[in-house]
Design an enzyme around this catalytic site. Structure first.
Site, PDB file in Angstrom:
ATOM      1  CG  ASN A   9      -1.665   1.207   1.490  1.00  0.00           C
ATOM      2  OD1 ASN A   9      -1.673   2.146   0.514  1.00  0.00           O
ATOM      3  ND2 ASN A   9      -2.453   1.243   2.630  1.00  0.00           N
ATOM      4  CD1 TRP A  10       3.789   1.210  -2.728  1.00  0.00           C
ATOM      5  CD2 TRP A  10       3.377   2.228  -4.684  1.00  0.00           C
ATOM      6  NE1 TRP A  10       4.528   0.800  -3.613  1.00  0.00           N
ATOM      7  CE2 TRP A  10       4.460   1.331  -4.821  1.00  0.00           C
ATOM      8  CE3 TRP A  10       3.039   3.095  -5.869  1.00  0.00           C
ATOM      9  CZ2 TRP A  10       4.896   1.089  -6.197  1.00  0.00           C
ATOM     10  CZ3 TRP A  10       3.632   2.779  -7.039  1.00  0.00           C
ATOM     11  CH2 TRP A  10       4.576   1.572  -7.227  1.00  0.00           C
ATOM     12  CE  LYS A  11       0.106   3.192   4.730  1.00  0.00           C
ATOM     13  NZ  LYS A  11       0.244   3.244   6.259  1.00  0.00           N
ATOM     14  CG  HIS A  94      -5.741   2.142   5.198  1.00  0.00           C
ATOM     15  ND1 HIS A  94      -5.112   3.050   6.088  1.00  0.00           N
ATOM     16  CD2 HIS A  94      -4.708   1.238   5.006  1.00  0.00           C
ATOM     17  CE1 HIS A  94      -3.860   2.600   6.514  1.00  0.00           C
ATOM     18  NE2 HIS A  94      -3.750   1.454   5.951  1.00  0.00           N
ATOM     19  CD  GLU A  96      -2.647   5.515   6.977  1.00  0.00           C
ATOM     20  OE1 GLU A  96      -2.893   5.587   5.296  1.00  0.00           O
ATOM     21  OE2 GLU A  96      -1.847   4.890   7.556  1.00  0.00           O
ATOM     22  CD  GLU A 166      -3.373  -2.341   7.384  1.00  0.00           C
ATOM     23  OE1 GLU A 166      -2.333  -2.613   6.622  1.00  0.00           O
ATOM     24  OE2 GLU A 166      -3.994  -1.077   7.142  1.00  0.00           O
ATOM     25  N   GLY A 172       2.905   2.232  10.896  1.00  0.00           N
ATOM     26  CA  GLY A 172       3.786   3.291  10.706  1.00  0.00           C
ATOM     27  C   GLY A 172       4.821   3.491  11.947  1.00  0.00           C
ATOM     28  CB  SER A 212       5.530  -1.991  11.890  1.00  0.00           C
ATOM     29  OG  SER A 212       5.224  -0.729  12.052  1.00  0.00           O
ATOM     30  N   GLY A 233       2.937  -1.102   4.062  1.00  0.00           N
ATOM     31  CA  GLY A 233       2.839   0.272   3.691  1.00  0.00           C
ATOM     32  C   GLY A 233       4.560   0.737   3.779  1.00  0.00           C
TER      33      GLY A 233
HETATM   34  P1  13P Z   1       3.260   0.204   7.567  1.00  0.00           P
HETATM   35  O1  13P Z   1       3.708  -0.959   6.873  1.00  0.00           O
HETATM   36  O2  13P Z   1       4.031   1.452   7.205  1.00  0.00           O
HETATM   37  O3  13P Z   1       3.267   0.001   9.267  1.00  0.00           O
HETATM   38  O4  13P Z   1       1.708   0.437   6.986  1.00  0.00           O
HETATM   39  C1  13P Z   1       0.717  -0.518   7.077  1.00  0.00           C
HETATM   40  C2  13P Z   1      -0.419  -0.013   6.430  1.00  0.00           C
HETATM   41  O5  13P Z   1      -1.221   0.649   6.723  1.00  0.00           O
HETATM   42  C3  13P Z   1      -0.670  -0.870   5.334  1.00  0.00           C
HETATM   43  O6  13P Z   1      -1.968  -0.675   4.677  1.00  0.00           O
END
Ligand code: 13P
Length: 250
Positions: A9-11, A94, A96, A166, A172, A212, A233
């Site tokens: 997931n590149w966000k 998600h 976020e 998640e 993150g 993570s 992520g």
């Molecule tokens: P990280 O791997 O950066 O913790 O993010 C996880 C995430 O939100 C994937 O959708």
């Protein structure tokens, strides 16, 4: 046996030229994997990513969609639009988006239904906050989110839904759930699905862990009984690091 599905997931990262370069670098590194490889990229990268990933085993997904097909929803993108350019997957709900963009269990459910109606495969995120975890509410929260996300779906659709567990405190932050913890939470989700849709549906649903994930912990997590891969992520932004996660050896 469920297969392992590793999705990046590149966000809100990566310009089109970076996406092209990344996929060109990643493709030879993951070409021999038996695991499914997905990159969920920003809308502006979708078309370039799809073209670059043609003739590779890398699948492309979006990170969100609207539940309506078309209309006066300025700034939104529909499932129909994604399907029209051959996008295969879409992340829905998600944390976020739940946190910053008012995504609710109800809109998540509407989006999943819309995704299926256009032949897109949803990757649905659930997860508890740190406060909920500390109040011992993890199981309650994540099973409720799962139940509400899947309301009204057919058994076949539930089987084809990917769920990403998640925990929000692990996203993150560099803090990963222990593999036992993550596995237990995912078992709770699977048991809930079994209660509602039956054991054989539950046995088929892919449930990923996210939060993570990196090459140094991927194997430990992904070899647990109920963890069917990951939603990655930060570590999905470097092709070599992501390829090591995809190519983890059990
Ligand atoms: P990280 O791997 O950066 O913790 O993010 C996880 C995430 O939100 C994937 O959708």
């Amino acid at each position: 046996m469920r297969k392992k599905v590793i999705a990046g997931n590149w966000k809100m990262n990566m310009l089109p030229n970076e996406a092209i370069q990344f996929i060109e670098e990643l493709a030879p590194l993951v070409k021999d994997t038996e695991n499914e490889v997905i990159l969920c990229v920003p809308y502006t990268d979708l078309f370039y990513s799809l073209l670059t990933a043609q003739n590779t085993n890398i699948k492309i997904g979006a990170q969100n969609m609207h539940f309506e097909e078309s209309g006066a929803y300025t700034g939104e993108v529909s499932g129909k639009m994604l399907k029209a350019i051959n996008v295969e997957y879409v992340i829905i709900g998600h944390s976020e988006r739940r946190q910053y963009f008012n995504e609710t269990d109800e809109t998540v459910n509407k989006k999943i239904k819309a995704a299926f109606s256009y032949g897109l495969k949803p990757i649905v995120c659930v997860g508890e906050t740190l406060e909920e975890r500390e109040a011992n509410k993890t199981a309650e929260i994540i099973t409720k989110q799962t139940e509400l996300a899947l309301v009204g779906l057919t058994e076949e659709q539930v089987k084809n839904t990917i769920i990403a567990y998640e925990p929000i405190w692990a996203i993150g932050t560099g803090k990963t759930a222990t593999s036992e913890d993550a596995n237990n939470s995912i078992k709770e989700i699977r048991n809930k699905i079994a209660k509602i849709y039956g054991q054989n549906v539950a046995e088929e649903v892919i449930i990923q862990y996210g939060g993570s994930v990196k090459s140094s912990n991927a194997k430990e997590l992904f070899t647990m009984s109920d963890i069917d891969g990951g939603l990655v992520g930060g570590a999905s932004l470097k092709a070599e690091e992501f390829s090591k996660i995809v190519n983890f050896k059990g």
